[in-house]
Design an enzyme around this catalytic site. Structure first.
Site, short mmCIF file in Angstrom:
data_model
loop_
_atom_site.label_atom_id
_atom_site.label_comp_id
_atom_site.label_asym_id
_atom_site.label_seq_id
_atom_site.Cartn_x
_atom_site.Cartn_y
_atom_site.Cartn_z
N HIS A 29 0.85 -1.19 0.00
CA HIS A 29 0.00 0.00 0.00
C HIS A 29 0.88 1.24 0.00
O HIS A 29 1.95 1.23 0.61
CB HIS A 29 -0.90 0.01 1.25
N ASP A 54 -7.95 -5.55 0.25
CA ASP A 54 -8.44 -6.39 -0.84
C ASP A 54 -8.02 -7.85 -0.72
O ASP A 54 -8.45 -8.68 -1.51
CB ASP A 54 -7.92 -5.85 -2.18
N1 CMC Z 1 3.88 -7.54 -4.81
C1 CMC Z 1 5.22 -7.56 -5.01
N2 CMC Z 1 6.02 -6.49 -4.88
C2 CMC Z 1 5.44 -5.34 -4.53
C3 CMC Z 1 4.05 -5.24 -4.30
C4 CMC Z 1 3.27 -6.39 -4.44
N3 CMC Z 1 1.95 -6.36 -4.23
N4 CMC Z 1 3.75 -3.97 -3.96
C5 CMC Z 1 4.89 -3.29 -3.99
N5 CMC Z 1 5.93 -4.12 -4.33
C6 CMC Z 1 7.35 -3.77 -4.41
C7 CMC Z 1 7.65 -3.01 -5.70
O1 CMC Z 1 8.01 -3.88 -6.73
C8 CMC Z 1 8.79 -2.13 -5.24
O2 CMC Z 1 9.96 -2.92 -5.19
P1 CMC Z 1 11.41 -2.28 -5.56
O3 CMC Z 1 11.66 -1.25 -4.52
O4 CMC Z 1 12.34 -3.43 -5.53
O5 CMC Z 1 11.25 -1.70 -6.96
C9 CMC Z 1 8.43 -1.78 -3.80
O6 CMC Z 1 7.63 -2.87 -3.34
C10 CMC Z 1 7.63 -0.48 -3.66
O7 CMC Z 1 6.49 -0.58 -4.54
P2 CMC Z 1 5.83 0.64 -5.33
O8 CMC Z 1 5.15 0.11 -6.52
O9 CMC Z 1 6.88 1.70 -5.54
O10 CMC Z 1 4.82 1.16 -4.24
P3 CMC Z 1 3.56 2.08 -4.50
O11 CMC Z 1 3.31 2.79 -3.24
O12 CMC Z 1 3.73 2.90 -5.73
O13 CMC Z 1 2.39 1.02 -4.82
C11 CMC Z 1 0.50 -0.37 -4.63
C12 CMC Z 1 1.37 0.72 -3.95
C13 CMC Z 1 -0.73 -0.61 -3.78
C14 CMC Z 1 0.05 0.12 -6.01
C15 CMC Z 1 1.36 -1.65 -4.75
O14 CMC Z 1 1.74 -2.10 -3.48
C16 CMC Z 1 0.62 -2.74 -5.52
O15 CMC Z 1 0.65 -2.76 -6.76
N6 CMC Z 1 -0.07 -3.69 -4.79
C17 CMC Z 1 -0.85 -4.70 -5.45
C18 CMC Z 1 -2.18 -4.10 -5.87
C19 CMC Z 1 -3.11 -3.90 -4.69
O16 CMC Z 1 -3.26 -4.76 -3.84
N7 CMC Z 1 -3.77 -2.73 -4.67
C20 CMC Z 1 -4.76 -2.42 -3.65
C21 CMC Z 1 -4.34 -1.29 -2.77
S1 CMC Z 1 -5.41 -1.12 -1.34
C22 CMC Z 1 -6.96 -0.73 -1.96
C23 CMC Z 1 -7.02 0.47 -2.82
O17 CMC Z 1 -6.29 1.45 -2.63
O18 CMC Z 1 -7.85 0.50 -3.71
#
Ligand code: CMC
Length: 433
Positions: free
Chosen positions: A308, A366
């Site tokens: 998140h 989720d």
């Molecule tokens: N699985 C594997 N790796 C992950 C995940 C994941 N679900 N989420 C983040 N990472 C890794 C990402 O690859 C990155 O690694 P590195 O530093 O080596 O490049 C690091 O963690 C930071 O990730 P980010 O993408 O820069 O983080 P963000 O804050 O931009 O993304 C997020 C947040 C929610 C989009 C992401 O965690 C994600 O895609 N999660 C899966 C989708 C999900 O469950 N979304 C629902 C969010 S809660 C409900 C809502 O808001 O609607």
């Protein structure tokens, strides 16, 4: 927001600027840069808003490091366990929990706005039966502005309130219609003696040929899911609603914009993606392979329902969701749900794996919601629709807060331009072959 008592010093090209630092009730202070461009002719750069407070708000507070979520100051755990969705709506929208008489009046207003204009029901026939219900939701909610002309004047407080009541009341009816249409069943009209959640379940699962009795345990679970999704501060879809609303667009159009944004798999679409992921894994024994695939960046797989932008700790909603999933499965006599087993094993494996520990990736709202929704009888394509239904009160409360702020004006971010500098037009004949 309190008057600034602290300030930050910024030096740019020999010029020193004092930027006021403002404090909220709780949470990080903000450096107020509203006058930065006028004084120093520079913008700030924060494309995904990781360090940007886009507005001042009194509605929802999140402490992502501690895993705390408050609606108007009340912990989400207390609202989910002791309250219900109707009073959560009142709280988010009006700012306080209702007194018994306020609650009666509000519940009556919501209950008596649940029917939709009959002509709106014909709108559905224009869609293919296999249309994604979120596509239908974006269109039908946007179309509400063509039906409810008496609540489009955003400068009239009473019209704003009526539009808000209409959306809180009619979203379940429209969501249920989108579901019924997709499975080829007749629409079921709302029933006024049922609670908000029970009425929604009935509109989804009743058929004209037999009685449908709502199971109170399942209705309570549905109600809790609505409470957990009701608001979440300035997330992507809420920011979309605020930005759309900042131009003066009507509230139905703004909520349609929010629904469109929610649809994406990084946001509300994650519940659908999470359940599909659990089904694809299929067996707790296959979890190690899946975790290895997620950690391999070249695979482009993510553990859906994990991670998140704000929570760097357990999402408090996920804990309640896991408990509710267990209660629903017990009530339905599902002693052995393979997907629940896969989810629990995935959670255990991820939380003890250095990849997830180092990146502070925990289950989010989720991760377990799909298990409950599937057990209740919803197909995955409806999951994000249910999220949209519940989030509508948050969106509309945030929209109202913005419109009622005397200082609000149209949102207009700037950019760091990296395209070609000024150049002169060349006639076609001088542009080579
Ligand atoms: N699985 C594997 N790796 C992950 C995940 C994941 N679900 N989420 C983040 N990472 C890794 C990402 O690859 C990155 O690694 P590195 O530093 O080596 O490049 C690091 O963690 C930071 O990730 P980010 O993408 O820069 O983080 P963000 O804050 O931009 O993304 C997020 C947040 C929610 C989009 C992401 O965690 C994600 O895609 N999660 C899966 C989708 C999900 O469950 N979304 C629902 C969010 S809660 C409900 C809502 O808001 O609607």
């Amino acid at each position: 927001m309190a008057d600034a008592v602290k300030s930050a010093t910024l030096k740019i090209d020999g010029t020193t600027l004092e930027l006021p630092i403002r404090s909220g009730t709780i949470g990080p202070d903000v450096v107020d840069i509203t006058k930065l461009y006028a004084s120093a002719k520079v913008f700030t750069y924060d494309p995904a808003f990781s360090s940007t407070a886009s507005c001042e708000s009194k509605i929802t507070y999140i402490d992502g490091d501690e895993g705390i979520l408050l609606y108007r100051g009340y912990p989400i755990e207390q609202l989910a366990e002791q309250g219900d969705f109707i009073e959560t709506c009142y709280l988010l929208y009006y700012g306080e929990l209702p007194t018994p008489s306020q609650r009666r009046v509000f519940e009556h207003a919501i209950t008596h706005h649940t029917m939709v204009h009959e002509q709106l029901t014909r709108f559905f026939q224009g869609f293919r039966r296999d249309a994604h219900p979120m596509a239908v939701m974006v269109a039908v909610i946007g179309a509400m502005s063509a039906f409810y002309h008496d609540s489009l004047d955003i400068n009239d407080a009473r019209q704003r309130e009526i539009a808000s009541h209409r959306m809180i009341a009619k979203l379940p009816t429209i969501a249920a219609m989108a579901f019924k249409y997709s499975i080829g069943q007749p629409f079921v009209y709302p029933k006024n003696d049922l609670s908000y959640a029970a009425n929604f379940l009935r509109m989804c699962f009743a058929v004209p040929c037999e009685d449908y009795v709502v199971n109170p345990v399942l209705a309570r679970a549905m109600d809790k899911i609505f409470i957990l999704h009701a608001d979440h501060e300035q997330n992507a879809s809420t920011s979309t609603v605020r930005l759309a609303g900042s131009s003066g667009a009507n509230p139905f159009a703004c909520i349609a914009a929010g629904i469109a944004c929610l649809w994406g798999p990084a946001h509300g679409g994650a519940n659908e993606a999470a359940l599909e992921m659990l089904a694809a894994i299929g067996d707790p024994g296959k979890v190690p392979d899946f975790i290895a695939k997620v950690k391999d960046k070249t695979s482009h797989h993510r553990l859906m329902g994990f991670g998140h932008r704000v929570y760097k700790n357990y999402d408090p909603r996920a804990k309640i969701m896991q408990k509710t999933a267990h209660e629903v499965l017990v009530e339905l006599g599902i002693n052995d749900d393979p997907l629940f087993d896969v989810a629990r094993e995935l959670e255990r494996a991820a939380l003890s794996d250095s990849y997830f520990i180092e990146r502070k990736l925990y289950p989010n709202v989720d991760f377990y919601s799909g298990i409950i929704l599937r057990a209740l009888g919803f197909p995955t394509s409806m999951f994000t629709v249910l999220f949209a239904l519940a989030r509508t009160v948050g969106w509309i409360s945030q929209w109202k807060e913005m419109i009622e702020d005397p200082n609000y004006k149209i949102g207009r971010p700037r950019q760091l331009y990296t395209g070609p500098a000024r150049r002169d037009y060349l006639p076609l004949s001088k542009r080579g072959k």
